[in-house]
Write a protein that holds these residues in place. Structure first.
Motif, PDB file in Angstrom:
ATOM      1  N   THR A 234       0.847  -1.179   0.000  1.00  0.00           N
ATOM      2  CA  THR A 234       0.000   0.000   0.000  1.00  0.00           C
ATOM      3  C   THR A 234       0.886   1.233   0.000  1.00  0.00           C
ATOM      4  O   THR A 234       1.883   1.297   0.686  1.00  0.00           O
ATOM      5  N   CYS A 235       0.489   2.207  -0.797  1.00  0.00           N
ATOM      6  CA  CYS A 235       1.247   3.454  -0.848  1.00  0.00           C
ATOM      7  C   CYS A 235       1.215   4.130   0.509  1.00  0.00           C
ATOM      8  O   CYS A 235       0.155   4.314   1.104  1.00  0.00           O
ATOM      9  N   GLN A 236       2.378   4.478   1.016  1.00  0.00           N
ATOM     10  CA  GLN A 236       2.506   5.269   2.231  1.00  0.00           C
ATOM     11  C   GLN A 236       3.130   6.597   1.814  1.00  0.00           C
ATOM     12  O   GLN A 236       4.356   6.743   1.825  1.00  0.00           O
ATOM     13  N   PRO A 237       2.306   7.560   1.398  1.00  0.00           N
ATOM     14  CA  PRO A 237       2.814   8.716   0.654  1.00  0.00           C
ATOM     15  C   PRO A 237       3.995   9.441   1.286  1.00  0.00           C
ATOM     16  O   PRO A 237       5.040   9.593   0.660  1.00  0.00           O
ATOM     17  N   PHE A 238       3.850   9.888   2.522  1.00  0.00           N
ATOM     18  CA  PHE A 238       4.894  10.727   3.097  1.00  0.00           C
ATOM     19  C   PHE A 238       6.095   9.935   3.615  1.00  0.00           C
ATOM     20  O   PHE A 238       7.009  10.516   4.202  1.00  0.00           O
ATOM     21  N   SER A 239       6.112   8.634   3.344  1.00  0.00           N
ATOM     22  CA  SER A 239       7.328   7.874   3.622  1.00  0.00           C
ATOM     23  C   SER A 239       8.482   8.410   2.791  1.00  0.00           C
ATOM     24  O   SER A 239       9.652   8.238   3.165  1.00  0.00           O
ATOM     25  N   ILE A 240       8.176   9.073   1.678  1.00  0.00           N
ATOM     26  CA  ILE A 240       9.248   9.629   0.855  1.00  0.00           C
ATOM     27  C   ILE A 240      10.101  10.601   1.648  1.00  0.00           C
ATOM     28  O   ILE A 240      11.322  10.668   1.477  1.00  0.00           O
ATOM     29  N   MET A 241       9.482  11.357   2.553  1.00  0.00           N
ATOM     30  CA  MET A 241      10.226  12.355   3.314  1.00  0.00           C
ATOM     31  C   MET A 241      11.135  11.671   4.338  1.00  0.00           C
ATOM     32  O   MET A 241      12.329  11.957   4.418  1.00  0.00           O
ATOM     33  N   ARG A 242      10.572  10.778   5.121  1.00  0.00           N
ATOM     34  CA  ARG A 242      11.355  10.086   6.146  1.00  0.00           C
ATOM     35  C   ARG A 242      12.488   9.268   5.526  1.00  0.00           C
ATOM     36  O   ARG A 242      13.620   9.298   6.016  1.00  0.00           O
ATOM     37  N   LEU A 243      12.201   8.551   4.447  1.00  0.00           N
ATOM     38  CA  LEU A 243      13.226   7.696   3.847  1.00  0.00           C
ATOM     39  C   LEU A 243      14.299   8.519   3.127  1.00  0.00           C
ATOM     40  O   LEU A 243      15.465   8.122   3.095  1.00  0.00           O
ATOM     41  N   THR A 244      13.932   9.643   2.566  1.00  0.00           N
ATOM     42  CA  THR A 244      14.942  10.531   2.009  1.00  0.00           C
ATOM     43  C   THR A 244      15.847  11.047   3.118  1.00  0.00           C
ATOM     44  O   THR A 244      17.068  11.147   2.946  1.00  0.00           O
ATOM     45  N   HIS A 245      15.277  11.336   4.277  1.00  0.00           N
ATOM     46  CA  HIS A 245      16.085  11.732   5.430  1.00  0.00           C
ATOM     47  C   HIS A 245      17.072  10.625   5.806  1.00  0.00           C
ATOM     48  O   HIS A 245      18.241  10.900   6.122  1.00  0.00           O
ATOM     49  N   GLU A 246      16.609   9.387   5.794  1.00  0.00           N
ATOM     50  CA  GLU A 246      17.498   8.277   6.151  1.00  0.00           C
ATOM     51  C   GLU A 246      18.648   8.149   5.151  1.00  0.00           C
ATOM     52  O   GLU A 246      19.794   7.867   5.529  1.00  0.00           O
ATOM     53  N   ALA A 247      18.347   8.340   3.876  1.00  0.00           N
ATOM     54  CA  ALA A 247      19.406   8.287   2.867  1.00  0.00           C
ATOM     55  C   ALA A 247      20.393   9.435   3.058  1.00  0.00           C
ATOM     56  O   ALA A 247      21.613   9.249   2.929  1.00  0.00           O
ATOM     57  N   ILE A 248      19.877  10.607   3.372  1.00  0.00           N
ATOM     58  CA  ILE A 248      20.748  11.754   3.622  1.00  0.00           C
ATOM     59  C   ILE A 248      21.630  11.479   4.832  1.00  0.00           C
ATOM     60  O   ILE A 248      22.834  11.790   4.821  1.00  0.00           O
ATOM     61  N   ARG A 249      21.075  10.888   5.875  1.00  0.00           N
ATOM     62  CA  ARG A 249      21.886  10.535   7.046  1.00  0.00           C
ATOM     63  C   ARG A 249      23.023   9.596   6.657  1.00  0.00           C
ATOM     64  O   ARG A 249      24.149   9.734   7.143  1.00  0.00           O
ATOM     65  N   SER A 250      22.730   8.645   5.797  1.00  0.00           N
ATOM     66  CA  SER A 250      23.769   7.727   5.336  1.00  0.00           C
ATOM     67  C   SER A 250      24.864   8.491   4.593  1.00  0.00           C
ATOM     68  O   SER A 250      26.061   8.241   4.787  1.00  0.00           O
ATOM     69  N   GLY A 251      24.464   9.426   3.749  1.00  0.00           N
ATOM     70  CA  GLY A 251      25.436  10.241   3.048  1.00  0.00           C
ATOM     71  C   GLY A 251      26.259  11.095   3.991  1.00  0.00           C
ATOM     72  O   GLY A 251      27.476  11.247   3.813  1.00  0.00           O
ATOM     73  N   LEU A 252      25.619  11.650   5.013  1.00  0.00           N
ATOM     74  CA  LEU A 252      26.331  12.447   6.007  1.00  0.00           C
ATOM     75  C   LEU A 252      27.328  11.598   6.783  1.00  0.00           C
ATOM     76  O   LEU A 252      28.436  12.059   7.104  1.00  0.00           O
ATOM     77  N   ASN A 253      26.953  10.369   7.083  1.00  0.00           N
ATOM     78  CA  ASN A 253      27.869   9.468   7.792  1.00  0.00           C
ATOM     79  C   ASN A 253      29.119   9.198   6.957  1.00  0.00           C
ATOM     80  O   ASN A 253      30.247   9.181   7.481  1.00  0.00           O
TER      81      ASN A 253
END
Length: 216
Positions: free
Chosen positions: A3-22
């Protein structure tokens, strides 16, 4: 089928950014003339991902949220403006680096300070905005907003940010992200998005997602 969880895009983009920051923080801590090229490249990619994410928020995400919750995004817009100035400063420092650079103290200190500030910004958004979203938007409204987010600077999203984010997510997060794409992609774009991430999937992921028709 997910099922589409629309605003998961924001949280998961944050997680990817955290990985990049690490990754950037690790390079910053052991920066030497031998690692400057990699350092500049990783910073460029992290900056590129953050710039599009911030533009999506400022131009597509914040306006409808402001209509629901007036003044709630003001502080975050100011944080984005401050970050643009920080990027200008860091980029100038980066442009001065070469494999002959010996004094790396200034750039390392500036980078460390900025990484800490951006991590705080991500937490600030999650603590305030993400808790408001389920109350502020209906499901249908959420899908419409996320479609607009994905459509904003579509070429940059499809050619860079999509794969950059997806590569930095863990397997359960990838499934959620794909579910979001399947339910919320702009008309006619899901097949293109799926084709871009398909080569990044493990054999197990590919088999599971095909069984669930998640890539169809």
């Amino acid at each position: 089928m997910s099922t589409c969880q629309p605003f998961s895009i924001m949280r998961l983009t944050h997680e990817a950014i955290r990985s990049g920051l690490n990754q950037l923080e690790d390079l910053n801590e052991r920066l030497s003339s031998m690692t400057i090229a990699e350092y500049q490249s990783v910073f460029g990619d992290v900056k590129r991902a953050i710039v599009l994410h911030a533009d999506q928020e400022d131009n597509v995400f914040y306006p409808p949220l402001e209509e629901k919750r007036p003044e709630i995004t003001h502080n975050f817009t100011e944080e984005h403006e401050a970050e643009h100035k920080a990027f200008d400063h860091l980029t100038a420092l980066m442009d001065q680096l070469s494999d002959e650079s010996t004094d790396l103290t200034q750039v390392r200190t500036a980078m460390s300070d900025w990484i800490a500030q951006h991590r705080a910004h991500l937490v600030h958004e999650e603590d305030i905005l993400m808790k408001v979203l389920p109350k502020a938007f209906t499901y249908v409204e959420s899908v419409a907003v996320v479609r607009s987010i994905l459509a904003y600077d579509l070429d940059e999203y499809e050619q860079f940010q999509l794969a950059w984010v997806f590569a930095r997510l863990k397997e359960p997060q990838r499934k959620v992200y794909l579910g979001m794409l399947k339910g919320c992609s702009p008309e006619g774009k899901f097949a293109d998005f799926a084709a871009r991430v398909r080569p990044m999937l493990s054999a197990g992921e590919l088999e599971a997602y095909e069984q669930e028709a998640l890539l169809a």
